[in-house]
Scaffold this active site. Structure first.
Site, PDB file in Angstrom:
ATOM      1  N   LYS A  89       0.848  -1.204   0.000  1.00  0.00           N
ATOM      2  CA  LYS A  89       0.000   0.000   0.000  1.00  0.00           C
ATOM      3  C   LYS A  89       0.875   1.242   0.000  1.00  0.00           C
ATOM      4  O   LYS A  89       1.808   1.360   0.797  1.00  0.00           O
ATOM      5  CB  LYS A  89      -0.872   0.025   1.249  1.00  0.00           C
ATOM      6  CG  LYS A  89      -2.194  -0.711   1.113  1.00  0.00           C
ATOM      7  CD  LYS A  89      -3.033  -0.410   2.333  1.00  0.00           C
ATOM      8  CE  LYS A  89      -4.424  -0.960   2.235  1.00  0.00           C
ATOM      9  NZ  LYS A  89      -5.201  -0.691   3.466  1.00  0.00           N
TER      10      LYS A  89
HETATM   11  O1  G3P Z   1      -9.200  -0.003   4.712  1.00  0.00           O
HETATM   12  C1  G3P Z   1      -9.229   1.350   5.091  1.00  0.00           C
HETATM   13  C2  G3P Z   1      -9.746   1.526   6.437  1.00  0.00           C
HETATM   14  O2  G3P Z   1      -9.060   0.740   7.361  1.00  0.00           O
HETATM   15  C3  G3P Z   1      -9.900   2.933   6.902  1.00  0.00           C
HETATM   16  O3  G3P Z   1     -11.096   2.871   7.548  1.00  0.00           O
HETATM   17  O4  G3P Z   1     -12.729   3.307   9.242  1.00  0.00           O
HETATM   18  O5  G3P Z   1     -10.511   4.463   9.363  1.00  0.00           O
HETATM   19  O6  G3P Z   1     -12.181   5.088   7.619  1.00  0.00           O
HETATM   20  P1  G3P Z   1     -11.650   4.009   8.488  1.00  0.00           P
END
Ligand code: G3P
Length: 245
Positions: A103
């Protein structure tokens, strides 16, 4: 078998788990529901991988082996936006397993594009998951520079006031029309319903936390129906059990 070869086998309708928890990965793997795993530094930290770089390496290798040949995403980091550092990390991470993709955030925290890093890694045949993207234009540019996966954080897109399904529909149409082979990872889910909603909108992959996957499986009316079937099977089940002893 390389990461890219593995993922070409099936391109759509893939369900990834957004976690670094071994017990959850093992569980959904055994259940036949897991097509891949995504992580990031926040997930690693939250899931207890806090013993420095060797802990990150150890957990990454463990997950990669556990889910092989399914893909695993592991994220690079350079707070200063040092391109050489991102490239070196990516080269090292990808050397830990043939099913590991790397990533790279689409920009640095100062907004500098990392498209050059994505392009260089692609040139070196290192599979890139361009991440932390909030718009179609970011995903399109990442796809153009060679990212195998484009991760759009749809929960955050919704928080910003945009319709995540509409954005996904447009992005899928754009990738299909231009023939760019990148796969859309719909990430940052907030509700169990997002899984189906985002697949329907055109995401190739939805990555979801284990707690959001549970309500996709369990349903009180299904439980009740199974209890009815089990009750009505009572007239032959004991006889069958006795016969197989
Ligand atoms: O895969 C991306 C994710 O982990 C980010 O999620 O919930 O922090 O927006 P969030």
């Amino acid at each position: 078998m390389t990461c890219c070869e593995t993922s070409k086998e099936k391109r759509d309708g893939l369900l990834f788990l957004d976690t670094a928890k071994l017990s959850e990965i093992e569980k959904y793997l055994k259940l036949g529901l897991l097509d891949g795993v995504t992580t990031n530094p926040t997930i690693m930290k939250k899931d207890g991988v806090v013993g420095g770089f060797s802990a990150i390496r150890g957990r990454t290798i463990e997950i990669a082996k556990m889910i092989y040949p399914r893909p695993l995403s592991v994220e690079t980091a350079s707070p200063e936006g040092n391109k050489e550092e991102l490239l070196d990390q990516a080269r090292e991470f990808s050397s830990w397993g043939t099913n590991i993709n790397v990533k790279v955030t689409f920009t640095t925290q100062k907004g500098e594009p990392n498209t050059d890093v994505i392009a260089q890694l692609t040139k070196e045949k290192i599979s890139v998951n361009a991440t932390a993207m909030m718009s179609i234009s970011q995903c399109f540019l990442a796809a153009k520079t060679g990212a195998e996966y484009v991760s759009i954080f749809l929960g955050r897109v919704a928080n910003m006031g945009y319709d995540p399904s509409e954005e996904t529909r447009k992005l899928r149409k754009l990738l299909d029309r231009t023939g760019l082979p990148a796969k859309i990872i719909a990430a940052s889910s907030r509700e169990a319903f997002n899984v189906i909603e985002w697949f329907m909108a055109g995401a190739h992959i939805v990555t979801v936390t284990p707690d959001l996957l549970k309500p996709c499986i369990d349903h009180p009316y299904t439980r009740e129906t199974v209890a009815m079937f089990d009750g009505d099977a009572a007239n032959w089940l004991q006889e069958w059990r006795d016969s197989v002893i």
